[in-house]
Design an enzyme around this catalytic site. Structure first.
Site, PDB file in Angstrom:
ATOM      1  N   GLU A  88     -57.143  25.670   6.749  1.00 55.77           N
ATOM      2  CA  GLU A  88     -55.885  24.773   6.409  1.00 55.77           C
ATOM      3  C   GLU A  88     -54.716  25.692   6.322  1.00 55.77           C
ATOM      4  O   GLU A  88     -54.883  26.761   5.651  1.00 55.77           O
ATOM      5  CB  GLU A  88     -55.844  23.595   5.324  1.00 55.77           C
ATOM      6  CG  GLU A  88     -57.046  22.437   5.818  1.00 55.77           C
ATOM      7  CD  GLU A  88     -57.116  21.378   4.761  1.00 55.77           C
ATOM      8  OE1 GLU A  88     -57.381  20.468   5.225  1.00 55.77           O
ATOM      9  OE2 GLU A  88     -56.897  21.833   3.731  1.00 55.77           O
ATOM     10  N   CYS A 101     -62.544  28.379  -9.324  1.00 60.97           N
ATOM     11  CA  CYS A 101     -61.704  27.780 -10.322  1.00 60.97           C
ATOM     12  C   CYS A 101     -61.907  26.365 -10.588  1.00 60.97           C
ATOM     13  O   CYS A 101     -62.132  25.696  -9.589  1.00 60.97           O
ATOM     14  CB  CYS A 101     -60.517  28.096 -10.223  1.00 60.97           C
ATOM     15  SG  CYS A 101     -59.952  30.064  -9.951  1.00 60.97           S
ATOM     16  N   GLY A 113     -58.523  30.457  -0.370  1.00 68.09           N
ATOM     17  CA  GLY A 113     -59.191  31.759  -0.452  1.00 68.09           C
ATOM     18  C   GLY A 113     -58.341  32.783  -1.507  1.00 68.09           C
ATOM     19  O   GLY A 113     -57.392  32.429  -1.726  1.00 68.09           O
ATOM     20  N   GLU A 114     -59.085  33.758  -1.695  1.00 69.51           N
ATOM     21  CA  GLU A 114     -58.465  34.828  -2.598  1.00 69.51           C
ATOM     22  C   GLU A 114     -58.436  36.133  -1.677  1.00 69.51           C
ATOM     23  O   GLU A 114     -58.985  36.759  -1.057  1.00 69.51           O
ATOM     24  CB  GLU A 114     -59.715  35.165  -3.602  1.00 69.51           C
ATOM     25  CG  GLU A 114     -59.322  36.435  -4.543  1.00 69.51           C
ATOM     26  CD  GLU A 114     -58.002  36.454  -5.153  1.00 69.51           C
ATOM     27  OE1 GLU A 114     -57.438  35.503  -5.782  1.00 69.51           O
ATOM     28  OE2 GLU A 114     -57.135  37.448  -4.752  1.00 69.51           O
ATOM     29  N   CYS A 127     -51.043  22.333  -3.495  1.00 69.86           N
ATOM     30  CA  CYS A 127     -51.368  23.491  -4.313  1.00 69.86           C
ATOM     31  C   CYS A 127     -53.044  23.019  -4.684  1.00 69.86           C
ATOM     32  O   CYS A 127     -52.950  22.347  -5.627  1.00 69.86           O
ATOM     33  CB  CYS A 127     -50.875  23.953  -5.539  1.00 69.86           C
ATOM     34  SG  CYS A 127     -49.623  24.928  -5.276  1.00 69.86           S
ATOM     35  N   ASN A 143     -52.587  19.021  -9.371  1.00 79.40           N
ATOM     36  CA  ASN A 143     -52.707  18.284  -8.423  1.00 79.40           C
ATOM     37  C   ASN A 143     -54.167  17.653  -8.183  1.00 79.40           C
ATOM     38  O   ASN A 143     -55.007  18.502  -7.945  1.00 79.40           O
ATOM     39  CB  ASN A 143     -52.240  18.826  -7.129  1.00 79.40           C
ATOM     40  CG  ASN A 143     -50.917  19.465  -7.037  1.00 79.40           C
ATOM     41  OD1 ASN A 143     -49.907  18.315  -7.205  1.00 79.40           O
ATOM     42  ND2 ASN A 143     -50.554  20.415  -6.758  1.00 79.40           N
ATOM     43  N   SER A 161     -52.263  34.037 -10.724  1.00 80.45           N
ATOM     44  CA  SER A 161     -52.824  32.763 -11.356  1.00 80.45           C
ATOM     45  C   SER A 161     -53.216  32.930 -12.586  1.00 80.45           C
ATOM     46  O   SER A 161     -54.611  33.265 -12.783  1.00 80.45           O
ATOM     47  CB  SER A 161     -53.840  32.227 -10.408  1.00 80.45           C
ATOM     48  OG  SER A 161     -53.228  31.737  -9.015  1.00 80.45           O
ATOM     49  N   LEU A 162     -52.374  32.911 -13.808  1.00 83.21           N
ATOM     50  CA  LEU A 162     -52.751  33.033 -15.025  1.00 83.21           C
ATOM     51  C   LEU A 162     -53.618  31.824 -15.628  1.00 83.21           C
ATOM     52  O   LEU A 162     -54.664  32.025 -16.103  1.00 83.21           O
ATOM     53  CB  LEU A 162     -51.621  33.378 -15.843  1.00 83.21           C
ATOM     54  CG  LEU A 162     -51.895  33.982 -17.431  1.00 83.21           C
ATOM     55  CD1 LEU A 162     -52.862  35.277 -17.219  1.00 83.21           C
ATOM     56  CD2 LEU A 162     -50.789  34.439 -18.025  1.00 83.21           C
ATOM     57  N   HIS A 163     -52.763  31.084 -15.778  1.00 85.07           N
ATOM     58  CA  HIS A 163     -53.233  29.365 -16.100  1.00 85.07           C
ATOM     59  C   HIS A 163     -53.835  29.088 -17.648  1.00 85.07           C
ATOM     60  O   HIS A 163     -54.170  28.123 -17.813  1.00 85.07           O
ATOM     61  CB  HIS A 163     -54.583  29.019 -15.033  1.00 85.07           C
ATOM     62  CG  HIS A 163     -54.054  29.107 -13.722  1.00 85.07           C
ATOM     63  ND1 HIS A 163     -52.930  28.553 -13.197  1.00 85.07           N
ATOM     64  CD2 HIS A 163     -54.689  29.276 -12.617  1.00 85.07           C
ATOM     65  CE1 HIS A 163     -52.803  28.546 -12.071  1.00 85.07           C
ATOM     66  NE2 HIS A 163     -53.813  29.123 -11.506  1.00 85.07           N
ATOM     67  N   SER A 181     -50.699  35.694  -3.665  1.00 82.59           N
ATOM     68  CA  SER A 181     -51.503  35.308  -5.083  1.00 82.59           C
ATOM     69  C   SER A 181     -52.717  35.606  -5.193  1.00 82.59           C
ATOM     70  O   SER A 181     -53.364  35.342  -4.232  1.00 82.59           O
ATOM     71  CB  SER A 181     -50.917  33.568  -4.786  1.00 82.59           C
ATOM     72  OG  SER A 181     -51.543  33.117  -6.021  1.00 82.59           O
ATOM     73  N   CYS A 218     -59.793  23.651  -8.659  1.00 87.46           N
ATOM     74  CA  CYS A 218     -59.267  23.747  -7.488  1.00 87.46           C
ATOM     75  C   CYS A 218     -60.466  23.239  -6.382  1.00 87.46           C
ATOM     76  O   CYS A 218     -61.404  23.667  -6.492  1.00 87.46           O
ATOM     77  CB  CYS A 218     -58.956  25.264  -7.085  1.00 87.46           C
ATOM     78  SG  CYS A 218     -58.652  25.770  -5.427  1.00 87.46           S
ATOM     79  N   CYS A 270     -63.495  29.537  -0.852  1.00 87.07           N
ATOM     80  CA  CYS A 270     -63.286  30.529  -1.640  1.00 87.07           C
ATOM     81  C   CYS A 270     -64.643  30.527  -2.836  1.00 87.07           C
ATOM     82  O   CYS A 270     -65.078  29.547  -3.009  1.00 87.07           O
ATOM     83  CB  CYS A 270     -61.958  30.318  -2.754  1.00 87.07           C
ATOM     84  SG  CYS A 270     -61.406  31.492  -4.010  1.00 87.07           S
ATOM     85  N   CYS A 302     -47.681  27.985   3.848  1.00 84.20           N
ATOM     86  CA  CYS A 302     -48.697  28.620   2.913  1.00 84.20           C
ATOM     87  C   CYS A 302     -49.894  28.774   3.681  1.00 84.20           C
ATOM     88  O   CYS A 302     -50.305  27.956   4.460  1.00 84.20           O
ATOM     89  CB  CYS A 302     -48.842  27.358   2.087  1.00 84.20           C
ATOM     90  SG  CYS A 302     -50.187  27.652   0.771  1.00 84.20           S
TER      91      CYS A 302
END
Ligand code: SAH
Ligand code: SF4
Length: 431
Positions: A136, A160, A228-229, A404, A361, A282-284, A260, A163, A156, A149
């Site tokens: 996407e 996570c 994806g990463e 996101c 989200n 992406s610390l989170h 990112s 996600c 991925c 984006c």
């Protein structure tokens, strides 16, 4: 629009290009490796090749070195500056040569499976690669900018916990052409290629420079924040972004591109040195316990290691800060204590940083809830009060699942038995 006759994972029936898709280091998911069928039959897709790659392809097809160089330069300009996909429209190339090119090459685009528009103007496209794999891309218009984006992988491997993309069972890297293809397609969809013709000037590339201007374009920024990463697909992402930044073409400045990462520490320095775009991390979470749970990659590269790599990121300074993304999860990572610890860490590592607070989200089956607006505000205030910017990201495109972490192709996932059969067929095809 529906895809017509998109081959669904029937690899052997199509001509094959090899080795561009590498094994992804990850823990559990099956990764499709090895082969992607060509979209244009036996013809070579020029999108994604470097300038030198296009020249070499032309030379390989029989042009002498001088002609390959000249034609390569012209074709590059048509593809990336004009958005032309049809060799017949390349008017400064001899008429007799155009069918010769058409027989051997294509200027491809991903296939659009669906295109959706959110009530806030955000647009999402589900795209299909030549092998039927789906990914996407999202366009987010704002008053002063338009951000695309872009995805770097189908799915991925990193899983996570918050996600949706991380729940996709099939994963493969996107090739450089499939990554650049998203930008080209967005320009097509937004009608942003320069108008005017090149008639009259054989090699004069500026003959209609007065007919259009780059100002006022809708697509101004790119974020590698789709599926994806990106640092697990370093080479292809790097090649794609080099093309996107090339001055004779899409010409996006590295300052308008952000990559990112969830924290692939060993690749971060190379990303800074070799690509040079803005970095988002992406610390989170601020404790090992919580980050291990929600970003499992933390078990491999811990918070201290990650922050040290950020401190060493080439090109980061007060004018070009590193963005720390922080998804707000109710009762998980959103306390005042967490906010204060975040400030302490940023100061300890002397990071030129800003924090982007992302309200979680939701997606079907998600295990978490979003923090309340008051909690997010309080968290943001603590960080702001310490002198660090901490804006709250407005969710965009939630109604079409474009926000996101909501991206996930709706494609039917093959069963284990089907995967085994595909692997066998692939093996047979490769001889
Ligand atoms: N894989 C890369 C880039 C893609 S995700 C990365 O993880 O950085 C882009 C951002 O959205 C990341 O910060 C990611 O953690 C965040 N994100 C993922 N799922 C989310 C969700 N459901 N709600 C809010 N943000 C999410
Ligand atoms: Fe992958 Fe990023 Fe989603 Fe984590 S947040 S699963 S790294 S896409």
């Amino acid at each position: 629009m529906r895809v017509a006759d998109t081959p669904q994972l029937r690899f052997p029936a199509f001509p094959i290009i090899c080795a561009r898709i590498m094994q992804i280091p990850g823990h559990i998911d099956p990764v499709i490796t090895g082969t992607v069928p060509l979209r244009g039959g036996n013809r070579v897709d020029l999108v994604g090749l470097t300038r030198d790659g296009i020249r070499a392809a032309l030379e390989g097809a029989g042009l002498d070195a001088k002609a390959a160089k000249l034609r390569g330069k012209q074709i590059w300009h048509w593809i990336y500056h004009r958005g032309v996909t049809d060799f017949d429209a390349m008017t400064d190339i001899a008429k007799t040569m155009r069918p010769w090119l058409t027989e051997r090459f294509i200027v491809g685009r991903p296939t659009i499976v669906t295109a959706q528009v959110s009530n806030d103007g955000t647009r999402k496209w589900l795209l299909a690669a030549a092998d039927g794999q789906e990914y996407e891309m999202v366009f987010i218009p704002d008053a002063d900018r338009g951000t695309l984006c872009v995805s770097s992988q189908v799915g991925c491997t990193l899983n996570c916990r918050f996600c949706h993309t991380g729940t996709m069972r099939l994963v493969r890297n996107l090739a450089a052409g499939e990554i650049v293809g998203q930008v080209l397609l967005a320009r097509d969809a937004l009608g942003e290629w320069p108008k005017g013709t090149m008639a009259g000037g054989a090699d004069d590339e500026d003959d209609d420079a007065g007919h259009y201007t780059a100002d006022g374009r809708m697509l101004t920024n790119i974020v590698m924040m789709g599926m994806g990463e990106p640092l697990y697909n370093f080479d292809e992402v790097k090649s794609a972004l080099k093309i996107v930044m090339d001055g004779d073409g899409l010409a996006l400045s590295k300052r308008r591109i952000t990559l990112s990462t969830s924290g692939v520490v060993p690749m971060m320095a190379r990303a800074g040195e070799e690509i040079g775009v803005n970095l988002a991390v992406s610390l989170h979470a601020v404790s090992k316990e919580v980050r291990d749970e929600i970003v499992p990659l933390n078990r491999k590269y811990g918070i201290e290691e990650l922050l040290a790599a950020c401190a060493a990121y080439p090109g980061a300074n007060n004018a070009r800060r590193i963005t720390f993304e922080y998804v707000m999860l109710k009762d998980k990572n959103d306390s005042d204590r967490d906010a204060r610890e975040l400030v302490r860490l940023i100061k300890q590592y002397r990071l030129p940083a800003k924090v982007n607070l992302i309200p979680f989200n939701p997606w079907p089956g998600a295990l978490y809830e979003c923090s309340s607006p008051e909690r997010v505000r309080a968290f943001s205030n603590i960080i702001f009060e310490s002198g660090i910017s901490a804006p709250i990201r407005t969710p965009r495109g939630r109604d079409i699942m474009a926000a996101c972490g909501q991206l996930k192709s709706a494609a039917t996932k093959p069963s284990r038995a089907e995967l085994d059969r595909i692997a066998e067929e692939k093996q047979a095809a490769l001889g």
